[in-house]
Design a protein around this motif. Structure first.
Motif, PDB file in Angstrom:
ATOM      1  N   HIS A  74       3.511   6.698   5.268  1.00 40.98           N
ATOM      2  CA  HIS A  74       3.408   5.655   4.297  1.00 40.98           C
ATOM      3  C   HIS A  74       2.050   4.650   4.405  1.00 40.98           C
ATOM      4  O   HIS A  74       1.101   5.426   5.245  1.00 40.98           O
ATOM      5  N   TYR A  75       2.116   4.107   3.283  1.00 42.00           N
ATOM      6  CA  TYR A  75       1.003   3.121   3.031  1.00 42.00           C
ATOM      7  C   TYR A  75       1.448   1.818   3.356  1.00 42.00           C
ATOM      8  O   TYR A  75       2.597   1.557   2.717  1.00 42.00           O
ATOM      9  N   THR A  76       0.841   0.705   3.915  1.00 38.88           N
ATOM     10  CA  THR A  76       1.272  -0.627   4.053  1.00 38.88           C
ATOM     11  C   THR A  76       0.114  -1.548   3.999  1.00 38.88           C
ATOM     12  O   THR A  76      -0.834  -1.277   4.689  1.00 38.88           O
ATOM     13  N   ALA A  77       0.289  -2.531   3.106  1.00 34.40           N
ATOM     14  CA  ALA A  77      -0.606  -3.490   3.111  1.00 34.40           C
ATOM     15  C   ALA A  77      -0.061  -4.884   3.549  1.00 34.40           C
ATOM     16  O   ALA A  77       0.982  -5.314   3.422  1.00 34.40           O
ATOM     17  N   ASN A  78      -0.823  -5.395   4.772  1.00 31.80           N
ATOM     18  CA  ASN A  78      -0.130  -6.639   5.393  1.00 31.80           C
ATOM     19  C   ASN A  78      -0.949  -7.753   5.347  1.00 31.80           C
ATOM     20  O   ASN A  78      -2.326  -7.779   5.438  1.00 31.80           O
ATOM     21  N   ILE A  79      -0.262  -8.852   5.696  1.00 36.00           N
ATOM     22  CA  ILE A  79      -1.146 -10.237   6.297  1.00 36.00           C
ATOM     23  C   ILE A  79      -0.891 -10.132   7.888  1.00 36.00           C
ATOM     24  O   ILE A  79       0.235  -9.947   8.368  1.00 36.00           O
ATOM     25  N   ASP A  80      -1.796 -10.137   8.557  1.00 36.80           N
ATOM     26  CA  ASP A  80      -1.685  -9.888  10.039  1.00 36.80           C
ATOM     27  C   ASP A  80      -2.322 -11.455  10.668  1.00 36.80           C
ATOM     28  O   ASP A  80      -3.484 -11.647  10.716  1.00 36.80           O
ATOM     29  N   ALA A  81      -1.508 -12.465  10.983  1.00 33.59           N
ATOM     30  CA  ALA A  81      -1.762 -13.726  11.503  1.00 33.59           C
ATOM     31  C   ALA A  81      -2.564 -13.526  13.099  1.00 33.59           C
ATOM     32  O   ALA A  81      -3.586 -14.333  13.097  1.00 33.59           O
ATOM     33  N   ASP A  82      -2.259 -12.468  13.752  1.00 31.08           N
ATOM     34  CA  ASP A  82      -2.757 -12.413  15.175  1.00 31.08           C
ATOM     35  C   ASP A  82      -4.244 -12.101  14.787  1.00 31.08           C
ATOM     36  O   ASP A  82      -5.242 -12.614  15.573  1.00 31.08           O
ATOM     37  N   ALA A  83      -4.640 -11.028  13.976  1.00 33.20           N
ATOM     38  CA  ALA A  83      -6.054 -10.645  13.804  1.00 33.20           C
ATOM     39  C   ALA A  83      -6.574 -11.476  12.786  1.00 33.20           C
ATOM     40  O   ALA A  83      -7.911 -11.314  12.586  1.00 33.20           O
ATOM     41  N   GLY A  84      -6.027 -12.077  11.970  1.00 33.11           N
ATOM     42  CA  GLY A  84      -6.666 -12.949  11.040  1.00 33.11           C
ATOM     43  C   GLY A  84      -7.139 -12.028   9.793  1.00 33.11           C
ATOM     44  O   GLY A  84      -8.376 -12.271   9.613  1.00 33.11           O
ATOM     45  N   VAL A  85      -6.274 -11.179   9.453  1.00 31.95           N
ATOM     46  CA  VAL A  85      -7.009 -10.052   8.209  1.00 31.95           C
ATOM     47  C   VAL A  85      -5.832  -9.689   7.337  1.00 31.95           C
ATOM     48  O   VAL A  85      -4.694  -9.954   7.598  1.00 31.95           O
TER      49      VAL A  85
ATOM     50  N   LEU B 111      13.736   0.151   2.815  1.00 34.80           N
ATOM     51  CA  LEU B 111      13.122   0.944   1.876  1.00 34.80           C
ATOM     52  C   LEU B 111      14.081   1.023   0.695  1.00 34.80           C
ATOM     53  O   LEU B 111      15.240   0.978   0.942  1.00 34.80           O
ATOM     54  N   SER B 112      13.430   1.194  -0.436  1.00 35.65           N
ATOM     55  CA  SER B 112      14.314   1.567  -1.622  1.00 35.65           C
ATOM     56  C   SER B 112      14.022   3.117  -1.809  1.00 35.65           C
ATOM     57  O   SER B 112      13.330   3.743  -1.406  1.00 35.65           O
ATOM     58  N   LYS B 113      15.226   3.575  -2.520  1.00 36.46           N
ATOM     59  CA  LYS B 113      15.383   5.068  -2.530  1.00 36.46           C
ATOM     60  C   LYS B 113      14.446   5.295  -3.800  1.00 36.46           C
ATOM     61  O   LYS B 113      14.104   6.756  -3.910  1.00 36.46           O
ATOM     62  N   ALA B 114      14.048   4.398  -4.524  1.00 30.86           N
ATOM     63  CA  ALA B 114      13.104   4.587  -5.639  1.00 30.86           C
ATOM     64  C   ALA B 114      11.546   5.110  -4.940  1.00 30.86           C
ATOM     65  O   ALA B 114      10.948   4.776  -4.144  1.00 30.86           O
ATOM     66  N   SER B 115      11.102   5.890  -5.836  1.00 31.85           N
ATOM     67  CA  SER B 115       9.672   6.216  -5.434  1.00 31.85           C
ATOM     68  C   SER B 115       8.660   6.335  -6.573  1.00 31.85           C
ATOM     69  O   SER B 115       9.033   6.320  -7.782  1.00 31.85           O
ATOM     70  N   GLY B 116       7.280   6.550  -6.263  1.00 31.64           N
ATOM     71  CA  GLY B 116       6.230   6.474  -7.491  1.00 31.64           C
ATOM     72  C   GLY B 116       4.882   6.953  -6.800  1.00 31.64           C
ATOM     73  O   GLY B 116       4.826   6.971  -5.385  1.00 31.64           O
TER      74      GLY B 116
ATOM     75  N   PHE C  82       4.376   1.439   0.508  1.00 25.99           N
ATOM     76  CA  PHE C  82       4.535   2.341  -0.496  1.00 25.99           C
ATOM     77  C   PHE C  82       4.198   3.808  -0.209  1.00 25.99           C
ATOM     78  O   PHE C  82       3.744   3.852   1.072  1.00 25.99           O
ATOM     79  N   ARG C  83       4.579   4.554  -1.112  1.00 31.44           N
ATOM     80  CA  ARG C  83       4.537   6.022  -0.936  1.00 31.44           C
ATOM     81  C   ARG C  83       4.866   6.430   0.663  1.00 31.44           C
ATOM     82  O   ARG C  83       4.277   7.379   1.309  1.00 31.44           O
ATOM     83  N   ALA C  84       5.910   5.909   0.875  1.00 32.17           N
ATOM     84  CA  ALA C  84       6.716   6.161   2.021  1.00 32.17           C
ATOM     85  C   ALA C  84       7.519   7.510   2.075  1.00 32.17           C
ATOM     86  O   ALA C  84       8.111   7.592   0.910  1.00 32.17           O
ATOM     87  N   ASN C  85       7.837   8.181   3.094  1.00 31.16           N
ATOM     88  CA  ASN C  85       9.188   9.214   3.229  1.00 31.16           C
ATOM     89  C   ASN C  85      10.184   8.362   3.633  1.00 31.16           C
ATOM     90  O   ASN C  85      10.228   7.229   3.869  1.00 31.16           O
ATOM     91  N   LYS C  86      11.450   9.012   3.819  1.00 33.11           N
ATOM     92  CA  LYS C  86      12.735   8.291   3.972  1.00 33.11           C
ATOM     93  C   LYS C  86      12.844   7.584   5.178  1.00 33.11           C
ATOM     94  O   LYS C  86      13.652   6.450   5.304  1.00 33.11           O
TER      95      LYS C  86
ATOM     96  N   GLN D  43      -1.381  10.392   1.273  1.00 24.06           N
ATOM     97  CA  GLN D  43      -0.043  10.355   0.537  1.00 24.06           C
ATOM     98  C   GLN D  43      -0.121  10.235  -0.895  1.00 24.06           C
ATOM     99  O   GLN D  43      -0.889   9.244  -1.530  1.00 24.06           O
ATOM    100  N   SER D  44       0.490  11.049  -1.741  1.00 23.90           N
ATOM    101  CA  SER D  44       0.279  11.094  -3.324  1.00 23.90           C
ATOM    102  C   SER D  44       1.476  10.254  -3.670  1.00 23.90           C
ATOM    103  O   SER D  44       1.397   9.760  -4.930  1.00 23.90           O
ATOM    104  N   ALA D  45       2.513  10.165  -3.340  1.00 29.59           N
ATOM    105  CA  ALA D  45       3.531   9.746  -3.779  1.00 29.59           C
ATOM    106  C   ALA D  45       4.739   9.259  -2.598  1.00 29.59           C
ATOM    107  O   ALA D  45       4.563   9.879  -1.489  1.00 29.59           O
ATOM    108  N   GLY D  46       5.672   8.392  -3.121  1.00 30.67           N
ATOM    109  CA  GLY D  46       6.663   8.159  -1.949  1.00 30.67           C
ATOM    110  C   GLY D  46       7.468   6.810  -2.160  1.00 30.67           C
ATOM    111  O   GLY D  46       7.336   6.317  -3.438  1.00 30.67           O
TER     112      GLY D  46
END
Length: 624
Positions: free
Chosen positions: A537-548, A502-507, A528-532, A599-602
Motif C-alpha cells: 500500500h501507500y499511506t499518508a499519515n499524521i504522526d504525533a510522536d515524530a511531529g511529521v 479498506l474499501s473493495k473499490a480501487s483506483g 491508497f493503492r493497497a492490496n486486499k 504500486q501503480s493501482a489498488g
C-alpha cells in the motif's frame, strides 16, 4: 393479580451499525451489537414476525442475559428493536423461553386494542412477562412470582403451545429430575399451570420445543431438544407418547451449544394454518462488535420414511425477495474437464445455488465455494455417489437424481439435499475479499445436470443500518486488521500496531480527500493503492510522536514533512496520484511532493498506528 408498574426502558443501546464487515451475514440475522445466542419466543402478530433472542448487548461473550428483539414483515428482512426484557427492569434469570399471542384474552390482561403477547422465562421455575403494545415492551406478571414452581434440582427453557384437541395450553420445560427429560404442564389461562407428566430421555438436554405437524391426513407431535434431536409421537393433552424412542436429528451436523446449529424454536401464531417455521442459533461467527447469528428460517414438515415419520426442512420461499439476479444452466452432460469449465468466470459473494443432477455414472460431484485464481477455495460441498452421502450424511438418489440447494453467506453455509432430507448448518468464514468470489463445479466420472440455478442474494440490511463514515467511494468496506467501529464522528479505528480498514473499490490516478483525527496514540492516515490485506500500500499519515506528515509504504518511508500534530484536532487531507507522482496536502498546504514506482493501482482505505483515529468525509475524484 398484580403487575409491576411500567418502567421507562433504557435508551436504544446500539450505535449506527456497518453491516458490511467481512464475515457479517448479509441474509442471516445478527444483532447490531453484542452477544446473541438462543432463539426465544418467535411469533407472528398482526403482519409482523417477532424474533426474540438471548442477548448480552455490551459483551462479545455470554454475560448477563437480556432478551434482544427484531421484527420482520417477511421473515427475511429484519429490523433491530430495543431490548425486550432487561435485567434492570425484569426480575429473575432472563434465560431462554417461549411465547404466544393471547388472542382470546384468557389471561384477562388485555387493556386496549392489542392482544396480550405473553412470554415465559426463568430458571428453576417459570416467570411470566406480557406486552400490551404488540410485543415491544413487557411488564412483569405478579411481581415476578413463579407461575410454575421448581420440581427438580435444575429446570429451565419453558416453551408454550396450544393443544387444539384438548383445547388448553401446554408447556414443556427441561429439567434434570432423575436425569434429562421434559416436564409437561397444562393451563386454561396461561397463568395457572398444573403438572401433567414427565418424559424421561437421556438425550433430551435443554431448550425443548413441542410442535404439532400435519402427517398423512392427521397430525403428529414433534418433541425436540437444544441440539435438534427429536422424536415423533402423539399427545393426549397431558402425556407425550413417542412412536419410537430412538431419536433422530433435525440438522445433520455436530450440533452443540455454540456450534453451527442449536436451540431452535418454531414460530407461534403463524397466519397460514399448519405452517411450521423454525430458526436456530449459530454461535461460531463474530465480528468487531457482535457475536453469533441466527440460521436462515426453514419450513418444516413430516415425511414418511421406512423408519417412520421424519422432519425435513427447506428454506422458506420468502427467500425470493432477496434475489437480485438469476442465471441458469440446463441439460448438460459433464465430465471432469467440462464440469470445471461450466462456471469459469462466474463470481458471487452471497447466493443461493440449486442443482438437480443425475449421478448414475458418477463417483462424486460437488461445488467448491469462494475460489480464487490460485486454486484456493474456502469450502466444498461433496456428494459421494458411491457411498450415497452428502458431506458425510446418508442421502439416496431419487430415481438416480440428487437435488442440492446451498445458501452461501459471508459467515454461514446451509446445505439441503433432496428437498430437505438432509439439512446442515455451518459457520464458515468465507473470504469475500477481492479475488476470492469464484465458484467451481467438479465431477469425478460423469454426470448429467438437469438444471443448475444461481440466485445472487442482496443484503437484507440496506434499510436497517449504515456506517457513520460519509464517503462516495464505491464498493463495500471491511476491516483488514484492528478494531473498527461506528461512532458519532465517523469511522473509528483502534490498534496496538498497524490497522487498516479498506474499501473493495480501487483506483490508479485520482484525488482523494478526507478528514483525519488522531484521538490518541501515534498516527492516523489515509491509505491508497493497497492490496486486499494491506500487505502492500501507500499511506499518508499524521504522526504525533515524530511531529511529521509522512508518506510511506511497507519497507520504505518515502517522504516526511515536519508538522506539530495536535491530538483531537481534525486535519483535512488531499492526496493526488498520477502515475508515479504523489502529492500530500494537509489543510490546504502542500506537504509532500514525491515519486515512487512500487504500486501503480489498488484499493482505498484508512489506517491507524498504535492508537485511536476517527475518519470522515472521504471524497474521491478519478483522474489527476
Amino acid at each position: 393479580m398484580h403487575d409491576t408498574a411500567a418502567v421507562e426502558y433504557p435508551s436504544f443501546p446500539y450505535p449506527v451499525t456497518n453491516y458490511q464487515e467481512d464475515n457479517r451475514g448479509q441474509f442471516h440475522f445478527s444483532s447490531r451489537g453484542g452477544w446473541m445466542n438462543d432463539v426465544n419466543a418467535p411469533l407472528y402478530y398482526r403482519g409482523v414476525y417477532h424474533l426474540y433472542y438471548q442477548h448480552a448487548p455490551n459483551s462479545l461473550v455470554w454475560d448477563t442475559m437480556h432478551w434482544g428483539h427484531a421484527t420482520s414483515t417477511d421473515l427475511v428482512h429484519w429490523q433491530q428493536k430495543p431490548i425486550a426484557l432487561d435485567p434492570g427492569i425484569h426480575p429473575g434469570d432472563l434465560w431462554s423461553g417461549g411465547g404466544v399471542v393471547d388472542t382470546g384474552n384468557v389471561t384477562g390482561l388485555k387493556n386496549g386494542d392489542d392482544d396480550p403477547i405473553v412470554v415465559f422465562s426463568g430458571t428453576n421455575g417459570v416467570q411470566v412477562f406480557y406486552s400490551l403494545d404488540g410485543g415491544n415492551t413487557f411488564k412483569t406478571f405478579a411481581d415476578g412470582k413463579k407461575v410454575v414452581k421448581p420440581n427438580a434440582r435444575t429446570s429451565r427453557d419453558p416453551k408454550v403451545f396450544w393443544d387444539p384437541i384438548a383445547k388448553h395450553w401446554g408447556m414443556v420445560v427441561w429439567s434434570d429430575e432423575g436425569g434429562n427429560g421434559a416436564d409437561f404442564y397444562t393451563s386454561e389461562n396461561l397463568l395457572d399451570w398444573t403438572f401433567g407428566s414427565r418424559y424421561q430421555a437421556d438425550w433430551l438436554f435443554e431448550c425443548p420445543d413441542m410442535v404439532r405437524m400435519p402427517f398423512e391426513g392427521g397430525y403428529k407431535w414433534v418433541l425436540s431438544d437444544g441440539s435438534g434431536e427429536y422424536v415423533v409421537g402423539d399427545f393426549d393433552g397431558t402425556t407425550f407418547h413417542p412412536l419410537n424412542r430412538m431419536q433422530q436429528k433435525i440438522n445433520q451436523t455436530d450440533t452443540h451449544a455454540g456450534g453451527g446449529y442449536y436451540a431452535a424454536l418454531t414460530f407461534a401464531n403463524l397466519p397460514v394454518k399448519d405452517r411450521v417455521v423454525s430458526m436456530a442459533w449459530q454461535g461460531e461467527n463474530q465480528g468487531t462488535i457482535w457475536t453469533g447469528n441466527a440460521t436462515f428460517p426453514v419450513d418444516q414438515r413430516l415425511k414418511r420414511t421406512p423408519d417412520g415419520p421424519r422432519v425435513v426442512s427447506t428454506p422458506i420461499p420468502e427467500i425470493a425477495s432477496a434475489r437480485t439476479s438469476t442465471r441458469t444452466w440446463k441439460d448438460r452432460t459433464l465430465d471432469a474437464r467440462s464440469a470445471k469449465q461450466l462456471l469459469a468466470g462466474v463470481e458471487a459473494d452471497t447466493y443461493e445455488l440449486e442443482a438437480t443432477v443425475d449421478v448414475r455414472d458418477a463417483e462424486r460431484f460437488g461445488f467448491r465455494l469462494h475460489t480464487s485464481p490460485d486454486g484456493w477455495f474456502d469450502r466444498d460441498v461433496v456428494y459421494d455417489a458411491k457411498a450415497q452421502t452428502l458431506d458425510g450424511t446418508a442421502l439416496k438418489p431419487d430415481h438416480g437424481k440428487v437435488k442440492l440447494r446451498l445458501l452461501v453467506d459471508r459467515g454461514q453455509l446451509e446445505v439441503f439435499g433432496n428437498d430437505g432430507d438432509v439439512y446442515q448448518s455451518h459457520n464458515v468464514n468465507f473470504d469475500s475479499l477481492p479475488g476470492g468470489n469464484g465458484l467451481e463445479f467438479f465431477v469425478d466420472g460423469k454426470v448429467h445436470v438437469e438444471s443448475l440455478t444461481l440466485h445472487e442474494l442482496g443484503s437484507i440490511w440496506k434499510t436497517s443500518g449504515q456506517s457513520t463514515l460519509s464517503t462516495d467511494i464505491a464498493g463495500q468496506w471491511y476491516p483488514a486488521s484492528g478494531n473498527w467501529t461506528d461512532v458519532a464522528g465517523g469511522k473509528q479505528g483502534q490498534a496496538g500496531g498497524d490497522a487498516f480498514y479498506l474499501s473493495k473499490a480501487s483506483g490508479s490516478d485520482f484525488t482523494l480527500e478526507g478528514d483525519v483525527k488522531l484521538v490518541s496514540g501515534t498516527a492516523a492516515a489515509l491509505t491508497f493503492r493497497a492490496n486486499k490485506d494491506a500487505s502492500r500500500h501507500y499511506t499518508a499519515n499524521i504522526d504525533a510522536d515524530a511531529g511529521v506528515v509522512k508518506l510511506w509504504r511497507p519497507g520504505r518511508d518515502i517522504a516526511t514533512h515536519p508538522l506539530a500534530i495536535e491530538r483531537g484536532r481534525i486535519y483535512h487531507f488531499k492526496l493526488t496520484a498520477a502515475s508515479t507522482a504523489i502529492e500530500v496536502w494537509v489543510d490546504g498546504t502542500l506537504m509532500i511532493d514525491a515519486t515512487d514506482t512500487e504500486q501503480s493501482a489498488g484499493q482505498f482505505g484508512l489506517n491507524v498506528f498504535r492508537g485511536t483515529g476517527i475518519f470522515q468525509h472521504l471524497h474521491l475524484t478519478p483522474g489527476s
